[in-house]
Scaffold this active site. Structure first.
Site, short mmCIF file in Angstrom:
data_model
loop_
_atom_site.label_atom_id
_atom_site.label_comp_id
_atom_site.label_asym_id
_atom_site.label_seq_id
_atom_site.Cartn_x
_atom_site.Cartn_y
_atom_site.Cartn_z
N SER A 39 107.05 -105.44 1.13
CA SER A 39 106.61 -106.65 1.83
C SER A 39 105.09 -106.78 1.82
O SER A 39 104.55 -107.87 1.96
CB SER A 39 107.12 -106.63 3.28
OG SER A 39 106.51 -105.59 4.02
N ASN A 48 110.63 -92.62 3.89
CA ASN A 48 110.08 -93.83 3.28
C ASN A 48 108.56 -93.87 3.30
O ASN A 48 107.92 -93.93 2.26
CB ASN A 48 110.63 -95.08 3.98
CG ASN A 48 111.96 -95.51 3.42
OD1 ASN A 48 112.43 -94.98 2.42
ND2 ASN A 48 112.59 -96.46 4.06
N ASP A 56 120.08 -99.01 5.12
CA ASP A 56 118.96 -98.11 4.88
C ASP A 56 118.49 -97.40 6.15
O ASP A 56 118.04 -96.26 6.10
CB ASP A 56 117.79 -98.88 4.25
CG ASP A 56 118.10 -99.32 2.82
OD1 ASP A 56 118.98 -98.69 2.20
OD2 ASP A 56 117.48 -100.28 2.34
#
Length: 249
Positions: A154, A110, A45
């Protein structure tokens, strides 16, 4: 067709890159560093983050530890390049974000946000439309749908489906809040480092990299870019299944 290869310089990946160069030459592709038509991202990624910002369609070859958005296995490289030559693929578009601070503009695939790395909290003000809220904790991230499978997960343990036209406001380790994130339509937001009674300095991060610092009472704008990241798909991408597998659920 002219292609650029993007990868980390490791011995394992160098072997794969040489393999791609040989296959490309055999199929009539020209491997170049400038004036390219496509980008071949080899790795995980992190490599994909670099590749999509080059502004060309990306072929995503999974050769890293973590590559939830990579769909081409190493043993299917030649098959994918043959299909690229024939135009036999699906093109997927992904939302990009922009961070604006003074005259500086940074593109994010992202997430974009404000974070603190000292053993105390910061207070971040969030403004969009008529909404005004303040959150105290380690910081705030604004994530794209694809970004929710990375750093955002996360913090929230939630996943936005990649086709969803929305952004996620993520509260990183908030104090006294059970709410971890809010999903809203694509809007322009202002993130402000609010005054706690003494000066603080926080990091502005874009896709995990610190791009600038802001001080108390300074702000950044996060907005959805008019540009899109384009990834060419040759094989089915089972994002939910990949996430479950990656986290051993």
């Amino acid at each position: 067709m002219r292609v650029k290869i993007v990868s980390k310089p490791t011995s394992q990946l160098n072997y794969t890159v040489e393999k791609i160069k040989n296959i490309s030459n055999k199929l009539g592709f020209e491997v170049v560093d400038i004036d390219f038509d496509y980008v071949i991202a080899v790795g995980g990624d992190g490599t994909l983050l670099r590749a999509v910002k080059l502004g060309k369609p990306v072929i995503a070859i999974k050769a890293g530890r973590r590559g939830l958005l990579m769909d081409v296995p190493v043993d299917k490289i030649e098959d994918a390049l043959l299909r690229l030559k024939k135009g036999d693929y699906n093109e997927e578009e992904y939302m990009l974000l922009e961070m604006v601070h003074n005259d500086k503009v940074e593109l994010g695939f992202n997430e974009i946000g404000i974070l603190y790395d000292r053993p105390e909290a910061i207070k971040v003000g969030i403004s969009f439309d008529t909404e005004r809220v303040s959150v105290e904790g380690d910081g705030v991230l604004v994530s794209t749908p694809q970004g929710s499978s990375g750093w955002g997960m996360s913090a929230t343990n939630s996943l936005l489906y990649k086709d969803l036209n929305a952004i996620e406001i993520i509260f990183v380790n908030p104090i006294f809040y059970y709410l971890r994130s809010v999903v809203i339509p694509p809007k322009s937001l202002i993130l402000r480092l609010e005054d706690k009674g003494y000066p603080q300095t926080a990091r502005v991060v874009v896709d995990g990299e610190v791009v600038t610092l802001i001080k108390t009472n300074q702000e950044i704008t996060v907005r959805v870019s008019q540009h899109k990241a384009k990834i060419l798909r040759f094989f089915k991408l089972d994002l939910i299944g990949e996430v479950l597998h990656a986290y051993h659920i």
